[in-house]
Design a protein around this motif. Structure first.
Motif, PDB file in Angstrom:
ATOM      1  N   ALA A  94       0.819  -1.221   0.000  1.00 55.94           N
ATOM      2  CA  ALA A  94       0.000   0.000   0.000  1.00 55.94           C
ATOM      3  C   ALA A  94       0.849   1.266   0.000  1.00 55.94           C
ATOM      4  O   ALA A  94       0.369   2.332  -0.385  1.00 55.94           O
ATOM      5  N   VAL A  95       2.114   1.174   0.399  1.00 58.47           N
ATOM      6  CA  VAL A  95       2.958   2.379   0.398  1.00 58.47           C
ATOM      7  C   VAL A  95       3.101   2.962  -1.008  1.00 58.47           C
ATOM      8  O   VAL A  95       3.349   4.159  -1.163  1.00 58.47           O
ATOM      9  N   TYR A  96       2.904   2.146  -2.024  1.00 62.74           N
ATOM     10  CA  TYR A  96       2.954   2.669  -3.393  1.00 62.74           C
ATOM     11  C   TYR A  96       1.912   3.760  -3.620  1.00 62.74           C
ATOM     12  O   TYR A  96       2.100   4.648  -4.456  1.00 62.74           O
ATOM     13  N   LEU A  97       0.797   3.716  -2.891  1.00 61.65           N
ATOM     14  CA  LEU A  97      -0.250   4.724  -3.051  1.00 61.65           C
ATOM     15  C   LEU A  97       0.251   6.122  -2.714  1.00 61.65           C
ATOM     16  O   LEU A  97      -0.286   7.117  -3.212  1.00 61.65           O
ATOM     17  N   ALA A  98       1.273   6.214  -1.877  1.00 58.46           N
ATOM     18  CA  ALA A  98       1.843   7.501  -1.494  1.00 58.46           C
ATOM     19  C   ALA A  98       3.008   7.918  -2.389  1.00 58.46           C
ATOM     20  O   ALA A  98       3.558   9.002  -2.230  1.00 58.46           O
ATOM     21  N   GLN A  99       3.370   7.070  -3.339  1.00 56.94           N
ATOM     22  CA  GLN A  99       4.462   7.398  -4.256  1.00 56.94           C
ATOM     23  C   GLN A  99       3.928   8.314  -5.350  1.00 56.94           C
ATOM     24  O   GLN A  99       2.866   8.047  -5.943  1.00 56.94           O
ATOM     25  N   LYS A 100       4.634   9.394  -5.605  1.00 61.44           N
ATOM     26  CA  LYS A 100       4.216  10.356  -6.628  1.00 61.44           C
ATOM     27  C   LYS A 100       3.900   9.647  -7.941  1.00 61.44           C
ATOM     28  O   LYS A 100       4.696   8.848  -8.428  1.00 61.44           O
ATOM     29  N   GLY A 101       2.720   9.931  -8.498  1.00 62.24           N
ATOM     30  CA  GLY A 101       2.326   9.418  -9.800  1.00 62.24           C
ATOM     31  C   GLY A 101       1.719   8.026  -9.812  1.00 62.24           C
ATOM     32  O   GLY A 101       1.095   7.637 -10.798  1.00 62.24           O
ATOM     33  N   TYR A 102       1.867   7.264  -8.748  1.00 65.03           N
ATOM     34  CA  TYR A 102       1.398   5.870  -8.753  1.00 65.03           C
ATOM     35  C   TYR A 102      -0.111   5.768  -8.968  1.00 65.03           C
ATOM     36  O   TYR A 102      -0.571   4.971  -9.786  1.00 65.03           O
ATOM     37  N   VAL A 103      -0.896   6.537  -8.223  1.00 64.92           N
ATOM     38  CA  VAL A 103      -2.361   6.408  -8.323  1.00 64.92           C
ATOM     39  C   VAL A 103      -2.894   6.920  -9.658  1.00 64.92           C
ATOM     40  O   VAL A 103      -4.033   6.617 -10.024  1.00 64.92           O
ATOM     41  N   ASP A 104      -2.072   7.679 -10.396  1.00 64.07           N
ATOM     42  CA  ASP A 104      -2.513   8.218 -11.685  1.00 64.07           C
ATOM     43  C   ASP A 104      -2.807   7.117 -12.703  1.00 64.07           C
ATOM     44  O   ASP A 104      -3.613   7.319 -13.616  1.00 64.07           O
ATOM     45  N   THR A 105      -2.170   5.968 -12.555  1.00 68.46           N
ATOM     46  CA  THR A 105      -2.302   4.906 -13.555  1.00 68.46           C
ATOM     47  C   THR A 105      -3.030   3.667 -13.027  1.00 68.46           C
ATOM     48  O   THR A 105      -3.083   2.651 -13.715  1.00 68.46           O
ATOM     49  N   MET A 106      -3.597   3.769 -11.825  1.00 65.68           N
ATOM     50  CA  MET A 106      -4.290   2.605 -11.251  1.00 65.68           C
ATOM     51  C   MET A 106      -5.597   2.315 -11.972  1.00 65.68           C
ATOM     52  O   MET A 106      -6.283   3.232 -12.432  1.00 65.68           O
ATOM     53  N   LEU A 107      -5.954   1.049 -12.025  1.00 62.85           N
ATOM     54  CA  LEU A 107      -7.260   0.655 -12.552  1.00 62.85           C
ATOM     55  C   LEU A 107      -8.345   1.162 -11.609  1.00 62.85           C
ATOM     56  O   LEU A 107      -8.114   1.326 -10.406  1.00 62.85           O
ATOM     57  N   PRO A 108      -9.563   1.387 -12.121  1.00 59.62           N
ATOM     58  CA  PRO A 108     -10.654   1.850 -11.256  1.00 59.62           C
ATOM     59  C   PRO A 108     -10.991   0.815 -10.186  1.00 59.62           C
ATOM     60  O   PRO A 108     -10.948  -0.388 -10.442  1.00 59.62           O
ATOM     61  N   PRO A 109     -11.353   1.294  -8.987  1.00 57.26           N
ATOM     62  CA  PRO A 109     -11.646   0.377  -7.870  1.00 57.26           C
ATOM     63  C   PRO A 109     -13.111  -0.021  -7.786  1.00 57.26           C
ATOM     64  O   PRO A 109     -13.844   0.415  -6.894  1.00 57.26           O
ATOM     65  N   GLY A 110     -13.567  -0.825  -8.714  1.00 55.52           N
ATOM     66  CA  GLY A 110     -14.958  -1.280  -8.652  1.00 55.52           C
ATOM     67  C   GLY A 110     -15.921  -0.120  -8.770  1.00 55.52           C
ATOM     68  O   GLY A 110     -15.787   0.721  -9.633  1.00 55.52           O
ATOM     69  N   GLY A 111     -16.873  -0.029  -7.863  1.00 55.07           N
ATOM     70  CA  GLY A 111     -17.890   1.018  -7.924  1.00 55.07           C
ATOM     71  C   GLY A 111     -17.498   2.315  -7.257  1.00 55.07           C
ATOM     72  O   GLY A 111     -18.327   3.207  -7.106  1.00 55.07           O
ATOM     73  N   PHE A 112     -16.242   2.448  -6.846  1.00 53.22           N
ATOM     74  CA  PHE A 112     -15.789   3.651  -6.146  1.00 53.22           C
ATOM     75  C   PHE A 112     -15.134   4.629  -7.120  1.00 53.22           C
ATOM     76  O   PHE A 112     -14.709   4.243  -8.198  1.00 53.22           O
ATOM     77  N   PRO A 113     -15.018   5.890  -6.704  1.00 54.34           N
ATOM     78  CA  PRO A 113     -14.247   6.840  -7.516  1.00 54.34           C
ATOM     79  C   PRO A 113     -12.796   6.368  -7.632  1.00 54.34           C
ATOM     80  O   PRO A 113     -12.333   5.556  -6.813  1.00 54.34           O
ATOM     81  N   PRO A 114     -12.056   6.894  -8.600  1.00 57.07           N
ATOM     82  CA  PRO A 114     -10.647   6.512  -8.730  1.00 57.07           C
ATOM     83  C   PRO A 114      -9.880   6.786  -7.430  1.00 57.07           C
ATOM     84  O   PRO A 114     -10.173   7.755  -6.723  1.00 57.07           O
ATOM     85  N   VAL A 115      -8.901   5.951  -7.137  1.00 59.54           N
ATOM     86  CA  VAL A 115      -8.103   6.119  -5.929  1.00 59.54           C
ATOM     87  C   VAL A 115      -7.425   7.491  -5.933  1.00 59.54           C
ATOM     88  O   VAL A 115      -7.294   8.130  -4.890  1.00 59.54           O
ATOM     89  N   LYS A 116      -7.042   7.975  -7.105  1.00 60.19           N
ATOM     90  CA  LYS A 116      -6.432   9.307  -7.209  1.00 60.19           C
ATOM     91  C   LYS A 116      -7.353  10.361  -6.596  1.00 60.19           C
ATOM     92  O   LYS A 116      -6.908  11.215  -5.832  1.00 60.19           O
ATOM     93  N   LYS A 117      -8.647  10.308  -6.902  1.00 60.87           N
ATOM     94  CA  LYS A 117      -9.602  11.270  -6.360  1.00 60.87           C
ATOM     95  C   LYS A 117      -9.837  11.040  -4.871  1.00 60.87           C
ATOM     96  O   LYS A 117      -9.885  11.998  -4.089  1.00 60.87           O
ATOM     97  N   LEU A 118      -9.980   9.796  -4.473  1.00 61.40           N
ATOM     98  CA  LEU A 118     -10.194   9.490  -3.053  1.00 61.40           C
ATOM     99  C   LEU A 118      -9.032   9.986  -2.203  1.00 61.40           C
ATOM    100  O   LEU A 118      -9.240  10.581  -1.140  1.00 61.40           O
ATOM    101  N   LEU A 119      -7.816   9.759  -2.672  1.00 63.62           N
ATOM    102  CA  LEU A 119      -6.623  10.196  -1.948  1.00 63.62           C
ATOM    103  C   LEU A 119      -6.541  11.723  -1.913  1.00 63.62           C
ATOM    104  O   LEU A 119      -6.270  12.314  -0.869  1.00 63.62           O
TER     105      LEU A 119
END
Length: 125
Positions: free
Chosen positions: A47-72
């Motif tokens: 999960a530490v990757y979520l705090a790495q600059k740019g990582y969440v920009d390329t993540m697949l959508p999380p099911g029925g939730f908003p993108p992790v980039k927006k949630l973060l």
């Protein structure tokens, strides 16, 4: 007499390998903050990757939730506290001085233990 602030600690252990689980600490923390509950998210393991600059920009959508980039982003804007495991980032060659997003704070076991003891609830995803 002052009113006690309610606190919840969310521990995230997933990143891009499971976008839905990676999103959950932020979904829950954002809901808590909307209810005036202090929320802290601790990122451990991958999960530490979520705090790495740019990582969440390329993540697949999380099911029925908003993108992790927006949630973060929402989490940080709402004043959430984001703690990132020092041994976990070192294992993944993430440099804490240059590679982490703004507002992320590094931490180790002692601080997380104190946060868990002070919290009214601890949830792990």
């Amino acid at each position: 007499m002052t009113e006690k602030t309610e606190k919840i600690l969310y521990i995230g252990t997933n990143a891009g390998e499971d976008p839905e689980k990676a999103a959950m600490p932020f979904v829950m923390a954002n809901a808590a903050m909307a209810m005036d509950i202090e929320a802290t998210v601790v990122l451990q393991g991958s999960a530490v990757y979520l705090a790495q600059k740019g990582y969440v920009d390329t993540m697949l959508p999380p099911g029925g939730f908003p993108p992790v980039k927006k949630l973060l982003s929402d989490f940080m804007e709402l004043g959430g506290k984001l703690l990132v495991c020092i041994p976990c980032i070192k294992e993944r060659n993430i440099d804490e001085s240059t590679d982490l997003i703004e507002g992320a704070q590094t931490t180790a076991a002692g601080t997380v233990t104190v946060a868990a003891l002070e919290a009214d609830a601890v949830l792990v995803y």
